[in-house]
Write an enzyme that holds these catalytic residues in place. Structure first.
Site, short mmCIF file in Angstrom:
data_model
loop_
_atom_site.label_atom_id
_atom_site.label_comp_id
_atom_site.label_asym_id
_atom_site.label_seq_id
_atom_site.Cartn_x
_atom_site.Cartn_y
_atom_site.Cartn_z
N ASP A 34 47.17 -51.87 67.67
CA ASP A 34 46.61 -50.74 68.43
C ASP A 34 45.53 -50.04 67.60
O ASP A 34 45.83 -49.44 66.57
CB ASP A 34 47.74 -49.76 68.78
CG ASP A 34 47.31 -48.73 69.82
OD1 ASP A 34 46.10 -48.71 70.15
OD2 ASP A 34 48.16 -47.97 70.28
N ASP A 35 44.31 -50.12 68.04
CA ASP A 35 43.17 -49.46 67.38
C ASP A 35 42.79 -50.11 66.04
O ASP A 35 42.19 -49.46 65.18
CB ASP A 35 43.42 -47.96 67.14
CG ASP A 35 43.60 -47.16 68.41
OD1 ASP A 35 43.52 -47.76 69.50
OD2 ASP A 35 43.80 -45.94 68.32
N CYS A 74 43.26 -47.86 75.30
CA CYS A 74 44.56 -48.56 75.39
C CYS A 74 44.98 -49.04 76.77
O CYS A 74 45.20 -50.24 76.99
CB CYS A 74 45.67 -47.65 74.88
SG CYS A 74 45.44 -47.09 73.21
N ARG A 78 45.39 -53.03 77.98
CA ARG A 78 46.69 -53.69 78.14
C ARG A 78 46.85 -54.28 79.54
O ARG A 78 47.38 -55.38 79.72
CB ARG A 78 47.82 -52.70 77.85
CG ARG A 78 47.95 -52.44 76.38
CD ARG A 78 48.37 -51.03 76.02
NE ARG A 78 47.84 -50.74 74.70
CZ ARG A 78 48.49 -51.03 73.57
NH1 ARG A 78 49.71 -51.54 73.62
NH2 ARG A 78 47.93 -50.81 72.41
N LYS A 131 54.49 -50.83 71.95
CA LYS A 131 53.88 -49.80 72.82
C LYS A 131 53.51 -50.39 74.18
O LYS A 131 52.74 -51.34 74.24
CB LYS A 131 52.64 -49.24 72.13
CG LYS A 131 51.76 -48.40 73.03
CD LYS A 131 50.61 -47.81 72.27
CE LYS A 131 49.50 -47.37 73.19
NZ LYS A 131 48.38 -46.78 72.46
N HIS A 133 52.53 -48.45 77.55
CA HIS A 133 51.35 -47.73 78.06
C HIS A 133 50.81 -48.22 79.40
O HIS A 133 49.62 -48.12 79.68
CB HIS A 133 50.24 -47.68 77.01
CG HIS A 133 49.53 -46.35 77.00
ND1 HIS A 133 48.53 -46.01 76.12
CD2 HIS A 133 49.70 -45.26 77.81
CE1 HIS A 133 48.11 -44.78 76.38
NE2 HIS A 133 48.81 -44.31 77.39
N SER A 159 51.42 -43.95 73.73
CA SER A 159 50.94 -43.81 72.35
C SER A 159 51.86 -42.89 71.56
O SER A 159 52.51 -42.02 72.13
CB SER A 159 49.53 -43.23 72.34
OG SER A 159 48.68 -44.05 73.10
N HIS A 233 47.36 -47.04 65.39
CA HIS A 233 47.06 -45.82 66.14
C HIS A 233 47.63 -44.63 65.35
O HIS A 233 48.73 -44.73 64.81
CB HIS A 233 47.72 -45.93 67.51
CG HIS A 233 47.30 -44.90 68.51
ND1 HIS A 233 47.67 -43.58 68.41
CD2 HIS A 233 46.55 -45.00 69.64
CE1 HIS A 233 47.16 -42.91 69.44
NE2 HIS A 233 46.48 -43.76 70.20
N ASP A 285 43.86 -53.95 70.71
CA ASP A 285 43.59 -53.48 72.08
C ASP A 285 42.22 -52.84 72.25
O ASP A 285 41.72 -52.72 73.35
CB ASP A 285 44.69 -52.51 72.55
CG ASP A 285 44.63 -51.17 71.84
OD1 ASP A 285 44.18 -51.11 70.68
OD2 ASP A 285 45.07 -50.16 72.43
N ASN A 286 41.64 -52.39 71.14
CA ASN A 286 40.28 -51.80 71.17
C ASN A 286 39.86 -51.58 69.72
O ASN A 286 40.64 -51.82 68.79
CB ASN A 286 40.24 -50.49 71.99
CG ASN A 286 41.32 -49.50 71.63
OD1 ASN A 286 42.24 -49.25 72.42
ND2 ASN A 286 41.26 -48.94 70.43
N LYS A 306 36.36 -47.36 68.98
CA LYS A 306 37.22 -47.09 70.13
C LYS A 306 36.59 -46.07 71.07
O LYS A 306 36.08 -45.04 70.62
CB LYS A 306 38.56 -46.56 69.64
CG LYS A 306 39.48 -45.99 70.72
CD LYS A 306 40.78 -45.50 70.15
CE LYS A 306 41.66 -44.85 71.19
NZ LYS A 306 43.00 -44.53 70.67
MG MG Z 1 44.38 -48.51 71.32
#
Ligand code: MG
Length: 469
Positions: A34-35, A74, A78, A131, A133, A159, A233, A285-286, A306
């Site tokens: 994540d991130d 996010c 996803r 996660k 989301h 998150s 994240h 994810d980004n 992001k």
């Molecule tokens: Mg993310």
């Protein structure tokens, strides 16, 4: 004696038959950070974050240099991975809200076919660890992973920063020194909240233990493990074994613990003799959350991070691993998280849904070195707006907006044009010299828009907070 020989021969035949049957349905493991930014791993050039397991995975497998998440934040990212579709098609995006919030009532619509649902229909055991989301089960039970094809779930619904507790000192925000008790994220095992606030210092370790257990307990049948990590994240937390160890500070600690987690998953597959029948894909994810300063990651040489549709927002690490099937290589062809949907279905012998547009392509020819994959264009959305499009080496920006701090997007007529092969950092606008390229990309965009049916956004409605009497 002859009967015994015959029996032995029969057993060998059966064993090889069942192996052959397995190979038609390989296990699929998708590990989703994540991130995590394009520049955050050793094998993508980070000078101080140590990632020996991911580096080895990349050396043994295929490392993509042009791998994209399908969104800049996010929730839409996803949704796209699990459906193979741009998030505008499922309504999992919004220009203002951008992601599901802790009291959101929306969810990935039931009409969407998730990768888990499609693989489950082919006899796969399915687990989601980490996660989610794509729905907040507390306020909308239909948003739970188990309602979208997963047999098993362990993790946070959203998150890790979405539920700050009242004890968080004013101004501590996400950047000050972190304390686990300031965040009230609920930890689920299947349908139950088992801990709140979740002890975030142990999350990566516990996710990993659950992933290892999931693999071991499903080793006799094909399985799909979707493993979206909570980190890096912010707020950042690492366990005792990693905290304070990385030269890159707490961000490095967290990424190094993720790296160790990947190592454990791959080791488990090797130990259980599943490695040669399992596709493992690692990605993010980004891009990195740059406004988090030293607690955010790095997009390396890419522009922005992001939240934006500059390359740093959406181009991410992408590593495929399947010993014996994927040969060690660096892959420079564009591919995306949405391709994991289509490719996984093909690998499982499942049909790709034919009743709706699917944007993911079958990238088996890239993975196995058997051919090329033709993609007319790749589209960069921020919320519901198509901001940019890429075709071949060129990317046209119709609109740009910084990730944070630029309140309104800026429109470009003519579009900005960058040759990403010559100029991956998007610094030299070559629109004037390339009208034909702009025309060709514009055609692809028109074709895409003409066939597009945006779904109503799922990101608007929230459960109101009860008024105090
Ligand atoms: Mg993310």
């Amino acid at each position: 004696m002859q009967l015994r020989l015959l029996l032995a021969a029969l057993l060998i035949c059966l064993a090889s038959l069942s192996r052959a049957a397995d190979i038609t349905r390989p296990n699929i493991v998708i590990i989703f950070a994540d991130d995590l930014g394009y520049g955050d791993l050793g094998c993508y050039g980070h000078p101080t974050i140590r990632t020996p397991n991911l580096d080895r995975m990349a050396a043994e497998g295929m490392r993509f240099t042009e791998f994209y998440s399908a969104a800049e934040v996010c929730t839409p990212s996803r949704a796209a991975l699990l459906t193979g579709r741009y998030p505008i098609r499922s309504g999992m995006c919004h220009d203002q809200f951008r992601v599901l919030r802790s009291r959101s009532l929306g969810q990935l619509p039931d009409s969407e076919i998730t990768l888990a649902e499609a693989l489950k229909a082919k006899g796969y055991a399915t687990g989601a660890i980490g996660k989610w989301h794509l729905g907040v089960p507390q306020f909308n039970p239909g948003g739970h992973p188990r309602k979208h094809g997963f047999d098993f779930y362990f993790g946070l619904p959203h998150s890790n920063d979405m539920d700050p507790t009242p004890v968080a000192p004013k101004g501590a925000g996400r950047l000050a020194e972190q304390r686990a008790e300031w965040w009230n994220a609920p930890l689920y095992r299947d349908d139950q909240i088992i801990e709140r606030p979740a002890d975030q210092t142990t999350l990566t370790r516990r996710y990993t233990d659950e992933a290892v257990e999931f693999i071991r307990s499903n080793k006799t049948k094909p399985f799909f493990l979707y493993f979206p990590h909570t980190f890096p994240h912010t707020p950042l937390f690492a366990s005792k074994d990693f905290a304070g160890k990385s030269p890159r500070g707490i961000y490095g600690d967290v990424v190094e613990e993720l790296d160790a987690s990947v190592g454990k998953v791959l080791d488990t597959l090797r130990q259980e003799k599943l490695a040669e029948n399992t596709l493992v894909f690692f990605t993010s994810d980004n891009g990195p959350w740059l406004i988090m300063n030293q607690q955010g990651g790095s997009a390396g040489l890419l522009r922005e991070g992001k939240g934006s549709t500059w390359e740093g927002g959406m181009r991410v690490p992408g590593i495929a691993w399947w010993p014996g099937k994927i040969k060690p290589a660096v892959q420079r062809t564009l591919a995306s998280t949405m391709d994991l949907f289509t490719t996984s279905l093909k690998l499982a012998g499942a049909d790709v849904p034919g009743d709706r547009p699917i944007d993911g392509l079958d990238i088996r020819p890239l993975l196995f070195g058997t051919g090329t994959v033709t993609r007319e264009a790749y589209f960069y959305y921020r919320g519901t707006r198509l901001m940019a499009a890429r075709s071949g080496d060129f990317k046209a920006h119709y609109m740009t907006q910084s990730a944070y701090g630029q309140p309104k997007h800026e429109e470009h007529t003519p579009p900005l044009l960058f040759n990403l092969r010559l100029d991956p950092s998007e610094t030299h606008n070559v629109a004037t010299n390339n009208p034909a390229v702009l025309g060709q990309i514009a055609q692809a965009v028109e074709k895409h828009k003409a066939a597009l049916q945006p779904a109503p956004s799922q990101l608007v409605e929230v459960q109101p907070v009860a008024e105090k009497k």
